[in-house]
Design an enzyme around this catalytic site. Structure first.
Site, mmCIF file in Angstrom:
data_model
loop_
_atom_site.group_PDB
_atom_site.id
_atom_site.type_symbol
_atom_site.label_atom_id
_atom_site.label_comp_id
_atom_site.label_asym_id
_atom_site.label_seq_id
_atom_site.Cartn_x
_atom_site.Cartn_y
_atom_site.Cartn_z
ATOM 1 N N GLU B 107 -15.317 -20.135 94.473
ATOM 2 C CA GLU B 107 -16.270 -19.961 93.377
ATOM 3 C C GLU B 107 -15.597 -19.359 92.155
ATOM 4 O O GLU B 107 -15.888 -19.736 91.026
ATOM 5 C CB GLU B 107 -17.449 -19.097 93.825
ATOM 6 C CG GLU B 107 -18.362 -19.769 94.856
ATOM 7 C CD GLU B 107 -17.771 -19.841 96.250
ATOM 8 O OE1 GLU B 107 -16.802 -19.109 96.544
ATOM 9 O OE2 GLU B 107 -18.287 -20.633 97.069
ATOM 10 N N HIS B 177 -29.004 -17.487 101.831
ATOM 11 C CA HIS B 177 -29.425 -18.767 101.256
ATOM 12 C C HIS B 177 -30.788 -18.594 100.590
ATOM 13 O O HIS B 177 -31.598 -19.510 100.568
ATOM 14 C CB HIS B 177 -29.501 -19.860 102.330
ATOM 15 C CG HIS B 177 -28.169 -20.155 102.972
ATOM 16 N ND1 HIS B 177 -27.710 -19.464 104.052
ATOM 17 C CD2 HIS B 177 -27.213 -21.056 102.657
ATOM 18 C CE1 HIS B 177 -26.507 -19.921 104.389
ATOM 19 N NE2 HIS B 177 -26.187 -20.890 103.559
HETATM 20 C C1 TPP Z 1 -18.562 -18.105 99.575
HETATM 21 C C2 TPP Z 1 -19.227 -19.326 100.121
HETATM 22 N N1 TPP Z 1 -19.215 -20.470 99.399
HETATM 23 C C3 TPP Z 1 -19.836 -21.568 99.858
HETATM 24 C C4 TPP Z 1 -20.485 -21.560 101.059
HETATM 25 C C5 TPP Z 1 -21.217 -22.812 101.552
HETATM 26 N N2 TPP Z 1 -20.512 -23.373 102.701
HETATM 27 C C6 TPP Z 1 -20.863 -23.070 103.961
HETATM 28 S S1 TPP Z 1 -19.854 -23.757 105.071
HETATM 29 C C7 TPP Z 1 -18.931 -24.522 103.908
HETATM 30 C C8 TPP Z 1 -17.740 -25.342 104.301
HETATM 31 C C9 TPP Z 1 -16.738 -24.566 105.102
HETATM 32 O O1 TPP Z 1 -15.744 -25.407 105.586
HETATM 33 P P1 TPP Z 1 -14.601 -24.902 106.551
HETATM 34 O O2 TPP Z 1 -14.123 -23.557 106.113
HETATM 35 O O3 TPP Z 1 -13.605 -25.966 106.662
HETATM 36 O O4 TPP Z 1 -15.328 -24.658 107.946
HETATM 37 P P2 TPP Z 1 -16.035 -25.738 108.915
HETATM 38 O O5 TPP Z 1 -17.462 -25.819 108.488
HETATM 39 O O6 TPP Z 1 -15.311 -27.008 108.769
HETATM 40 O O7 TPP Z 1 -15.953 -25.170 110.281
HETATM 41 C C10 TPP Z 1 -19.446 -24.238 102.641
HETATM 42 C C11 TPP Z 1 -18.918 -24.766 101.369
HETATM 43 C C12 TPP Z 1 -20.475 -20.345 101.775
HETATM 44 N N3 TPP Z 1 -21.089 -20.239 102.970
HETATM 45 N N4 TPP Z 1 -19.842 -19.261 101.298
#
Ligand code: TPP
Ligand code: MG
Lengths: 441, 373
Positions: B107, B177
Site C-alpha cells: 500500500e 474489513h
Molecule cells: C495490508 C493488506 N493489504 C491487502 C490485503 C488484502 N489481501 C488479503 S490476502 C491477499 C493476498 C495475499 O497473497 P499471498 O501473500 O500470496 O498469500 P496467499 O493468499 O496466496 O496464501 C490480499 C491482497 C490485506 N489482507 N492486508
C-alpha cells in the site's frame, strides 16, 4: 549461543594469507592484495560494509544470467524417495499422523467451505494443495517454538493439537470461541500451542516475529520463531523490515514463504521479477533454501535443518516452499475469473502433497485402499459432528463487544457499554438477542 | 482428493452466481439490512442514463476518465482482472495493460507510486483494496501527498492523485474489513476527503476528485457496491467537491451524515414523522474535507437541533468537529445538546456488529432526546 558472534565475524575477514591482524577491528582496515595477473599489489575496497574486491572492467550483475535457485526435493510425484540418504526415515506412526492431519484438514476445508456457501458461516479460506507445507514444517519444529502465521496455515495448528471443536467454534464465533466471536473465521490463535493469533493485515506479523525471536534468544532457551507468509505479502514493506531486523540483530527465526503462485488474482509475474522470494535471502545475509512444498519430507528436512541453524547459530533462515493454491483465494473469490480451471485441475491431478505421501505409504505397505476408505468416512463423520455442535452454540454475550479493548475497561468504554445495554433492552425486539448468550440484567 | 478441484471450482461458480444476485449470502444480508436503500433520481441535464449499482458507476467514472485523459492510469492490488469488488472490470481490455495494471502487494508503494506519477504530470487513480489496509500508506499520504505543494513552494504538486478505497460495515467484515477511517484523513491539511451515498453521486464526485487540483481520498461504502442501484447518467458529469446536499427538508431536527448513514437517516426521518410527528432535515455531507459548514449552519439555525452520525468510533471522531463548529457559530440557536450517534470506541467485532452499529433505533432514540430536551 553468543559465542557464535566471534566465529561469524571471522568469516568476513580475508583468508589467513592476506590477514594482517586478527579481531573485528581489522574489518575496516585496508588489506593489500597481490594480483598475479598484473604483478601489482592492489588495495581491497575499504568501504564500510563491503567485503569484496575491485574489478577493472564495467560489468553489471545480470540476474538473467543466473540459473534459477534449485528446488530441494526428497520424493518425486510418485512418492518415490530419490536419494536414499535424504529420506528422513520417520517412523510409521509419525508418517500416518502426517497423513491423517493433512487429510483431516482437507476434509474440514471442504465442509467449512460448503457451509459458507450455504450462509452458515460468514467466510472461509481453504488450504487445498498446501497441506504439505503446513505439516512438513510443523512436524520439524519443537512445540515450544513460537509461530507467527498469515492465515493459510491451519495445518500447523492441527499438527500441534488444535481440536476440531476449536477450529469450528472460532469459525462460528460462538461462545466457546476463545476470541469471543470478535474476529472473522480462520483467525485462530492458541497460547498453549504457541501460535500467535492471526491478523488479517498482511505481513504485519513478520517484523513482530523477528522481535519475538530476539526475545527468545535473550531468554536463553533453545526456541526459535517460525514465521509464515505468502509470496504476495513478501512485497510489503514490513517483509523487508522483518528480514533486515532478523539478520542484523541475529534472531533465531525461520521465515517460511508459501509461494503458491497467486496473491488473490495477482500472479507471481506481477508480484516480483527476481527469482522468487529465495533470491532475496542472500541480499539480507540470510541462509536460504528453496524446497518443493508438495513434498512433505523435503519440507520437513529443510525446516529441521533451518531450525538447527537458527537455534545453534542464532541467525535467521529463509525457506521458500513452492506449491500451488488449488482452491479459490477465499469464499469471496472466484478464481475462474483470472486462471483457467484446467490449470488448477492440472495441479490437482499431477501433484498434490496428499497424493504424494499416500503413494509413499502405499509402497511401504503402511496404507491401503480399505484404510483410506475407513479414514475418509471416519474423518468426515468427526468433522460433521463437531460442525453440528459448533453451529448449535449461541454467540457470546454482546456485552463482550467492549471487553479487552484495554486491559481494564476505561470509563468511556464503560459508559458506552452501559448505554448499549440500556438501549438494546428498550428496543429488544429489533436486536437478534435470541442468537446470543444472555447478559446479566 | 475426494472431490476434484474441478468439482470444487464448479460448485463455487454455481454459488458465486447465487452470491452475485444477492450481494451477500442470505442470512448475513438479512441481518445486515439495517437500512433501506432509497435511489436518487438523475438530473435531466446529465443526459441519457443506464441502470448501475455503485461498483458499476465507479467503473463508469473511471471509463470516462481514461477515455478523456490519455495520461490517466489505474493501479492497485488485483486491479487488472477487475478488482476484488469489480470496480475496474473491463478497463484493462478497453484501455490496455499499461494503463490499468496490478501493483505488487504494498500500500505504501501504491500511494507513493501514484504521487510520483502525479508529480510527473500523469493522472493517477490508485486503489487501496480495503480502507482497513490504507495505514501502511499513511506516511506517504500525510507527509508526502498532503504537503507536496506546500513544501515545494508550489513548484511541484500531486493534485492529480486520487486514492479510491472501500470502507464501512458489510455485516461480516470484522476488525479488518469494516473500518471507516475517514477522520484520520480529514485531520490532514492538504488532502480532500469524499464519500458518496450512492451510484449517481459516486460517479460525479469521483470524476471531480480525479480532476481536482489537490490529492483526494475517495471512500466507497462497500455495502452499497451491489445494494445501491440507480439510473446513472452514462456520460461525463461532475458533482462539486466541498458542497453538502440537503436530501430531505425538515423543520425540527437537523441530521448530518455521509455514505451509508445517509440512508439510515432517511429512514429515521420517516419514522420520526410517522411516530413522533417530528420533521427532520437530512444533510449528506458528501465532502468531509473541506466540509460545507454553511449548509449545516443554515439548517441548524432553522431547526435548533443537531444529530451527527458515522460508523467510525465516536471519541475524537468526525462528528466532534461538526458539533464544535456548530456550537461556535450558533450556540444561541440550539434548543438541545448536539447528539453524536456513532460506532462505539471498540474495534469492529464480527458477531457483535448488530450491536455496534449506529442504526436507526439508536438514531430514533436520539431524535426523541433532542425534541424532548
Ligand atoms: C495490508 C493488506 N493489504 C491487502 C490485503 C488484502 N489481501 C488479503 S490476502 C491477499 C493476498 C495475499 O497473497 P499471498 O501473500 O500470496 O498469500 P496467499 O493468499 O496466496 O496464501 C490480499 C491482497 C490485506 N489482507 N492486508
Ligand atoms: Mg500466494
Amino acid at each position: 549461543m553468543f559465542t557464535r558472534k566471534l566465529s561469524r565475524i571471522s568469516k568476513f575477514l580475508p583468508s589467513a594469507a592476506y590477514r594482517n591482524g586478527v579481531g573485528s577491528r581489522k574489518l575496516h582496515i585496508a588489506s593489500v592484495l597481490y594480483a598475479p595477473q598484473s604483478g601489482r599489489y592492489e588495495e581491497k575496497p575499504e568501504f564500510p560494509g563491503s567485503k569484496s574486491k575491485f574489478i577493472h572492467n564495467l560489468k553489471f550483475l545480470n540476474p538473467d544470467e543466473n540459473e534459477g535457485i534449485p528446488v530441494y526435493r526428497v520424493m518425486n510425484r510418485k512418492g518415490e524417495i530419490l536419494t536414499e540418504s535424504e529420506d528422513p526415515k520417520l517412523d510409521k506412526d509419525t508418517v500416518i499422523k502426517m497423513y491423517h492431519d493433512m487429510t483431516l484438514l482437507n476434509t474440514m476445508d471442504k465442509i467449512l467451505y460448503e457451509s459458507q456457501r450455504q450462509g452458515r458461516i460468514s467466510f472461509y479460506m481453504t488450504n487445498f494443495g498446501e497441506e504439505g507445507t503446513h505439516i512438513g514444517s510443523a512436524a520439524a519444529l519443537s512445540p515450544h517454538d513460537m509461530v507467527f502465521g498469515q492465515y493459510r496455515e491451519a495445518g500447523v495448528l492441527m499438527w500441534r493439537g488444535f481440536t476440531l471443536d476449536q477450529f469450528m467454534d472460532q469459525c462460528y464465533g460462538n461462545c466457546n470461541d476463545h476470541g469471543q466471536g470478535k474476529q472473522m473465521p480462520v483467525h485462530y490463535g492458541s497460547k498453549e500451542l504457541n501460535f500467535v493469533t492471526i491478523s488479517s493485515t498482511l505481513a504485519t506479523q513478520m517484523p513482530q516475529a523477528s522481535g519475538a525471536a530476539y526475545a527468545l534468544k535473550r531468554s536463553g532457551k533453545d526456541r526459535c520463531v517460525m514465521c509464515y507468509f505468502g509470496e504476495g505479502a513478501a512485497s510489503e514493506g514490513d517483509a523487508h523490515a522483518a528480514f533486515n531486523f532478523a539478520a542484523t540483530l541475529e534472531c533465531p527465526i525461520i521465515f517460511f514463504c508459501r509461494n503458491n503462485g497467486y496473491a488473490i488474482s495477482t500472479p507471481t509475474k506481477d508480484q516480483y521479477r527476481g527469482d522468487g522470494i529465495a533470491s532475496r535471502g542472500a541480499g539480507y545475509g540470510m541462509m536460504t533454501v528453496r524446497v518443493d512444498g508438495n513434498d512433505v519430507f523435503a519440507t520437513y528436512n529443510a525446516t529441521k535443518a533451518a531450525r538447527d541453524i537458527c537455534v545453534k547459530e542464532c541467525r535467521p533462515v529463509l525457506i521458500e516452499a513452492m506449491t500451488y493454491r488449488l482452491g479459490h483465494h477465499s469464499t469471496s473469490d472466484d478464481s475462474s475469473a483470472y486462471r483457467s480451471v484446467d490449470e488448477a485441475a492440472y495441479w490437482d491431478k499431477q501433484d498434490t502433497p496428499i497424493a504424494r505421501l499416500r503413494h509413499f505409504m502405499l509402497a511401504k505397505g503402511w496404507w491401503n485402499e480399505e484404510m483410506e476408505r475407513e479414514w475418509k468416512a471416519e474423518s468426515k463423520q468427526m468433522v460433521m459432528e463437531t460442525f453440528a455442535k459448533s453451529e448449535a452454540r449461541k454467540k457470546p454475550n454482546p456485552e463482550l463487544l467492549f471487553t479487552e479493548v484495554y486491559k481494564n475497561m476505561e470509563w468511556h468504554i464503560q459508559k458506552q457499554q452501559d448505554a448499549m445495554k440500556k438501549h438494546v433492552m428498550n428496543y429488544k425486539e429489533h436486536y437478534p438477542l435470541d442468537n446470543f448468550e444472555k447478559w446479566e440484567q | 482428493m475426494a472431490t476434484s478441484v474441478r468439482g470444487i471450482l464448479n460448485s463455487c461458480k454455481l454459488f458465486a452466481n447465487l452470491h452475485r444476485q444477492r450481494a451477500c449470502h442470505p442470512k448475513i444480508f438479512a441481518r445486515n439490512a439495517s437500512f433501506t436503500y432509497l435511489p436518487d433520481t438523475p438530473l435531466q441535464e446529465h443526459g441519457e442514463t443506464s441502470r448501475m449499482n455503485l461498483f458499476q458507476s465507479v467503473n463508469s467514472a473511471m471509463d470516462v476518465a481514461l477515455g478523456n485523459d490519455p495520461t490517466a492510469v489505474i493501479f492497485g492490488e488485483d486491479v487488472a482482472f477487475g478488482g476484488v469488488f469489480r470496480c475496474t472490470i473491463g478497463l484493462k481490455d478497453k484501455y490496455g495493460a499499461d494503463r490499468v495494471f496490478n501493483s505488487p502487494l504494498s500500500e505504501q508503494g501504491i500511494v507513493a507510486f501514484g504521487i510520483g506519477l502525479a508529480v510527473a504530470g500523469a493522472t493517477a487513480i490508485a486503489e487501496i483494496q480495503f480502507a482497513d489496509y490504507i495505514y501502511p500508506a499513511f506516511d506517504q499520504i500525510t507527509n508526502e501527498a498532503a504537503k507536496f505543494r506546500y513544501r515545494t513552494g508550489d513548484l511541484f504538486n500531486c493534485g492529480a492523485l486520487t486514492i479510491r478505497t472501500p470502507c464501512g460495515a458489510v455485516g461480516h467484515g470484522a476488525l479488518y474489513h469494516s473500518q471507516s477511517p475517514e477522520a484520520f484523513f480529514s485531520h490532514i491539511p492538504g488532502i480532500k476527503v469524499v464519500m458518496p451515498r450512492g451510484p449517481i453521486q459516486a460517479k460525479g464526485l469521483l470524476l471531480s476528485c480525479i480532476r481536482e487540483g489537490d490529492p483526494c481520498i475517495f471512500f466507497e461504502p462497500k455495502i452499497l457496491y451491489r445494494a445501491a442501484i440507480e439510473e446513472v447518467p452514462v456520460g461525463d458529469y461532475q458533482i462539486p467537491i466541498g458542497k453538502a446536499e440537503i436530501v430531505l427538508e425538515g423543520n425540527d431536527v437537523t441530521m448530518v451524515g455521509y455514505g451509508t448513514q445517509v440512508h439510515v437517516l432517511r429512514e429515521v426521518a420517516t419514522m420520526a414523522q410517522e411516530k413522533l410527528n417530528v420533521s427532520c432535515e437530512v444533510i449528506d455531507l458528501r465532502t468531509l474535507l473541506p466540509y460545507d459548514l454553511d449548509t449545516i449552519l443554515k439548517s441548524v439555525i432553522k431547526t435548533g437541533r443537531l444529530i451527527v452520525t458515522h460508523e467510525a468510533p465516536q471519541t475524537m471522531g468526525y462528528s466532534a468537529e461538526i458539533a464544535t463548529a456548530v456550537q461556535e457559530e450558533c450556540f444561541l440557536n440550539l434548543e438541545a445538546p448536539i447528539q453524536r450517534v456513532c460506532g462505539y470506541d471498540t474495534p469492529f467485532a464480527h458477531v457483535f456488529e448488530p450491536f455496534y452499529m449506529p442504526d436507526k433505533w439508536r438514531l430514533f432514540e436520539a431524535v426523541k432526546k433532542v425534541v424532548n430536551f
